[in-house]
Design an enzyme around this catalytic site. Structure first.
Site, PDB file in Angstrom:
ATOM      1  N   ASP A  97      -8.224 -31.300 -38.649  1.00 15.33           N
ATOM      2  CA  ASP A  97      -7.926 -31.035 -37.239  1.00 15.33           C
ATOM      3  C   ASP A  97      -6.693 -31.851 -36.850  1.00 15.33           C
ATOM      4  OD1 ASP A  97      -8.823 -33.630 -37.127  1.00 15.33           O
ATOM      5  OD2 ASP A  97     -10.268 -33.289 -35.515  1.00 15.33           O
ATOM      6  N   LYS A 124     -11.121 -24.236 -40.641  1.00 10.52           N
ATOM      7  CA  LYS A 124     -11.553 -25.563 -40.190  1.00 10.52           C
ATOM      8  C   LYS A 124     -13.041 -25.573 -39.841  1.00 10.52           C
ATOM      9  CE  LYS A 124     -10.703 -27.166 -36.057  1.00 10.52           C
ATOM     10  NZ  LYS A 124     -10.022 -27.682 -34.847  1.00 10.52           N
TER      11      LYS A 124
END
Length: 220
Positions: free
Chosen positions: A148, A130
């Site tokens: 997310d 991420k």
């Protein structure tokens, strides 16, 4: 769920185009709410943002970056020195250790620069997929999508890119998001999840994609 039900719960291509067209019209130039001026500052900010708010991270980096905003300068602070600036952020002990180790690697292996490859980024302490996606997209303009909790929620609720885990959602988004929207899709979806399609109570009456969204339990 049958195959027919799954298809009906997933947005059609023209609906995906309409969804992003509306988000773009509302916010033509979206960007991260983390404050940064260089790829290194962004890397540090994103590393600090794990399980923390952007507001909290910005408060810390406003103190830190004027004093130290390069790998060499932060390394000179040392782990204990860095903690003084980021102690208001959750998990600051582990994050300080990771940032110091990252600075050392950047100086030793990358000439003090943030690498532009996913492999090199993910090799840095505390940097997962991420974080790497955020840096590649926001600092270097790569068409990546960092999934997310906000994006995961929006992608599943709306039917844009349903998936059981973040990687499944990311892979699906990369397939369904049209090329013209790919660069900014990450930011549009995060902001929509943060301020409209909120976890506990989505603000459906104020949602500009309400009529497209497949979410069954819309709020009034």
């Amino acid at each position: 769920m049958t195959a027919t039900a799954r298809r009906s719960a997933t947005l059609k291509r023209d609906e995906v185009v309409e969804l992003f067209s509306r988000l773009r019209e509302l916010n033509p130039r979206p960007t991260t709410e983390l404050e940064y001026s260089t790829p290194f500052e962004l890397l540090v900010a994103v590393t600090l943002s794990a399980q923390a708010t952007d507001v909290g991270v910005n408060k810390a980096t406003r103190r830190l970056f004027p004093v130290a905003n390069t790998p060499a300068a932060i390394l000179a602070l040392g782990e204990e020195g860095l903690k003084k600036y980021i102690s208001t952020i959750g998990l600051f002990n582990a994050k300080a250790k990771n940032v110091i180790a990252t600075c050392s690697i950047l100086l030793d292996k990358h000439g003090g620069k943030v690498p532009r490859s996913r492999e090199a980024l993910e090799a840095l302490p505390g940097v997962g997929r991420k974080t790497a996606n955020v840096v590649l997209n926001t600092a270097f303009g790569e068409p990546t999508i960092a999934v997310d909790t906000h994006i995961f929620r929006v992608a599943n609720r709306t039917g844009l890119a349903p998936g059981k885990d973040v990687r499944a959602v990311e892979d699906r988004l990369l397939k369904v998001v049209p090329a013209e929207f790919m660069q900014d899709a990450h930011h549009w979806l995060i902001l929509h999840g943060r301020y409209v399609c909120k976890a506990r109570k989505p603000d459906c009456p104020q949602c500009i994609i309400r009529d497209i969204c497949r979410f069954k339990d819309k709020t009034l």
